[in-house]
Write a protein that holds these residues in place. Sequence first.
Motif, PDB file in Angstrom:
ATOM      1  N   GLY A  75       0.786  -1.227   0.000  1.00  0.00           N
ATOM      2  CA  GLY A  75       0.000   0.000   0.000  1.00  0.00           C
ATOM      3  C   GLY A  75       0.815   1.272   0.000  1.00  0.00           C
ATOM      4  O   GLY A  75       0.292   2.356   0.290  1.00  0.00           O
ATOM      5  N   HIS A  76       2.101   1.156  -0.352  1.00  0.00           N
ATOM      6  CA  HIS A  76       2.980   2.329  -0.388  1.00  0.00           C
ATOM      7  C   HIS A  76       3.368   2.656  -1.827  1.00  0.00           C
ATOM      8  O   HIS A  76       3.276   1.806  -2.717  1.00  0.00           O
ATOM      9  N   ALA A  77       3.819   3.870  -2.035  1.00  0.00           N
ATOM     10  CA  ALA A  77       4.277   4.267  -3.362  1.00  0.00           C
ATOM     11  C   ALA A  77       5.669   3.694  -3.617  1.00  0.00           C
ATOM     12  O   ALA A  77       6.449   3.502  -2.679  1.00  0.00           O
ATOM     13  N   PRO A  78       5.991   3.395  -4.879  1.00  0.00           N
ATOM     14  CA  PRO A  78       7.348   2.932  -5.197  1.00  0.00           C
ATOM     15  C   PRO A  78       8.380   3.979  -4.794  1.00  0.00           C
ATOM     16  O   PRO A  78       8.124   5.181  -4.862  1.00  0.00           O
ATOM     17  N   VAL A  79       9.537   3.516  -4.385  1.00  0.00           N
ATOM     18  CA  VAL A  79      10.601   4.418  -3.935  1.00  0.00           C
ATOM     19  C   VAL A  79      11.642   4.644  -5.027  1.00  0.00           C
ATOM     20  O   VAL A  79      12.168   5.740  -5.188  1.00  0.00           O
ATOM     21  N   TYR A  80      11.908   3.595  -5.814  1.00  0.00           N
ATOM     22  CA  TYR A  80      13.011   3.653  -6.766  1.00  0.00           C
ATOM     23  C   TYR A  80      12.494   4.017  -8.157  1.00  0.00           C
ATOM     24  O   TYR A  80      11.651   3.309  -8.722  1.00  0.00           O
ATOM     25  N   PRO A  81      12.983   5.110  -8.731  1.00  0.00           N
ATOM     26  CA  PRO A  81      12.534   5.517 -10.071  1.00  0.00           C
ATOM     27  C   PRO A  81      13.099   4.594 -11.140  1.00  0.00           C
ATOM     28  O   PRO A  81      14.055   3.851 -10.894  1.00  0.00           O
ATOM     29  N   GLU A  82      12.503   4.643 -12.319  1.00  0.00           N
ATOM     30  CA  GLU A  82      12.980   3.860 -13.459  1.00  0.00           C
ATOM     31  C   GLU A  82      12.969   4.755 -14.684  1.00  0.00           C
ATOM     32  O   GLU A  82      11.912   5.141 -15.177  1.00  0.00           O
ATOM     33  N   HIS A  83      14.158   5.126 -15.139  1.00  0.00           N
ATOM     34  CA  HIS A  83      14.298   6.021 -16.294  1.00  0.00           C
ATOM     35  C   HIS A  83      14.870   5.273 -17.490  1.00  0.00           C
ATOM     36  O   HIS A  83      15.556   4.267 -17.329  1.00  0.00           O
ATOM     37  N   HIS A  84      14.602   5.797 -18.671  1.00  0.00           N
ATOM     38  CA  HIS A  84      15.275   5.328 -19.873  1.00  0.00           C
ATOM     39  C   HIS A  84      16.630   6.031 -19.958  1.00  0.00           C
ATOM     40  O   HIS A  84      16.810   7.136 -19.427  1.00  0.00           O
ATOM     41  N   GLY A  86      17.876   7.572 -22.273  1.00  0.00           N
ATOM     42  CA  GLY A  86      17.789   8.853 -22.965  1.00  0.00           C
ATOM     43  C   GLY A  86      17.150   9.955 -22.153  1.00  0.00           C
ATOM     44  O   GLY A  86      17.133  11.124 -22.581  1.00  0.00           O
ATOM     45  N   ASP A  87      16.616   9.625 -20.974  1.00  0.00           N
ATOM     46  CA  ASP A  87      15.980  10.640 -20.132  1.00  0.00           C
ATOM     47  C   ASP A  87      17.027  11.561 -19.522  1.00  0.00           C
ATOM     48  O   ASP A  87      18.155  11.146 -19.240  1.00  0.00           O
ATOM     49  N   MET A  88      16.636  12.805 -19.273  1.00  0.00           N
ATOM     50  CA  MET A  88      17.568  13.804 -18.757  1.00  0.00           C
ATOM     51  C   MET A  88      18.262  13.390 -17.460  1.00  0.00           C
ATOM     52  O   MET A  88      19.482  13.599 -17.314  1.00  0.00           O
ATOM     53  N   PRO A  89      17.545  12.799 -16.475  1.00  0.00           N
ATOM     54  CA  PRO A  89      18.250  12.428 -15.241  1.00  0.00           C
ATOM     55  C   PRO A  89      19.350  11.388 -15.456  1.00  0.00           C
ATOM     56  O   PRO A  89      20.207  11.199 -14.586  1.00  0.00           O
ATOM     57  N   THR A 117      19.754  -8.407 -22.750  1.00  0.00           N
ATOM     58  CA  THR A 117      19.476  -7.711 -23.999  1.00  0.00           C
ATOM     59  C   THR A 117      20.533  -6.637 -24.201  1.00  0.00           C
ATOM     60  O   THR A 117      20.827  -5.872 -23.279  1.00  0.00           O
ATOM     61  N   MET A 118      21.112  -6.593 -25.401  1.00  0.00           N
ATOM     62  CA  MET A 118      22.154  -5.609 -25.665  1.00  0.00           C
ATOM     63  C   MET A 118      21.561  -4.205 -25.704  1.00  0.00           C
ATOM     64  O   MET A 118      20.624  -3.926 -26.446  1.00  0.00           O
ATOM     65  N   VAL A 119      22.124  -3.323 -24.896  1.00  0.00           N
ATOM     66  CA  VAL A 119      21.672  -1.939 -24.818  1.00  0.00           C
ATOM     67  C   VAL A 119      22.563  -1.044 -25.661  1.00  0.00           C
ATOM     68  O   VAL A 119      22.099  -0.112 -26.309  1.00  0.00           O
TER      69      VAL A 119
END
Length: 259
Positions: A75-84, A86-89, A117-119
């Motif tokens: 019932g809590h919000a996720p803590v760890y973000p997930e960016h691509h 190419g995203d600015m952060p 998977t090759m990135v």
Amino acid sequence: MTTVDTPHAGALLRAWRERRGLSQLTLAHTAGISSRHLSFVETGRSRPSRATVLKLSDRLDIPLRERNTILVAAGHAPVYPEHHLGDMPMAAISDAITRILSSHHPFPALVVDRHWTMVDSNDAVGVFVEGCAPELLEPPINVLRLTLHPRGLAPRIVDLGQWRGHLLARLQHQIGATADPVLLRLYDELAGYPCDDPVEEIEPHSLVVPMRLRTEAGELSFFSTTTLFGTPLDVTVSELAIEAFYPADEATARVLNGS
């Protein structure tokens, strides 16, 4: 309409505890909570706080993606973000990856995600993909499938039995650490590929596991290193690995350096 029961946070934490081979008493002690409270959490009688989920997840070394899943189940919000990437952060991370790949040239290096998977890669990876079936080179490219597939790199690997055993052992270890069903299916696929070479045991005195490869320039020999980002707080960053290959002998170094 069919409904799917989602496991509660306690059940997820219990599964990870059992996967790590820890008793309730041991986990509760290392996490600084009572074993009674942990028992209530695991049975669903008590909903764990955000701090408790994070503390237990840390002690159980649960991957960040799964920590977010447990938090949501509690019932809590996720803590760890997930960016691509190419995203600015992620600009600093992307720049670091580009620099690492570029500086490793003329030796092969590539970046893979949690499912292999090759990135990204540098141009020197071309020595590995020559002669591989076109369908294996269509994105998304799975590096393990490309390596062990009978229409991939496998026919050119001199010590295929040993290298295959090494890669399958790494994958099996990763499955044990992450319980990722995608990796489990990948393991079953790779283990089912036909291979005339028996799995060879690594020599006890060996420092690394080499891969010897037939190429147009002759037989080349490599060993690899894996680099992970330290203390990542982003899901994507935590799942990236840089696989860098180095020449295992002088002859290979001369060929790759073009001398």
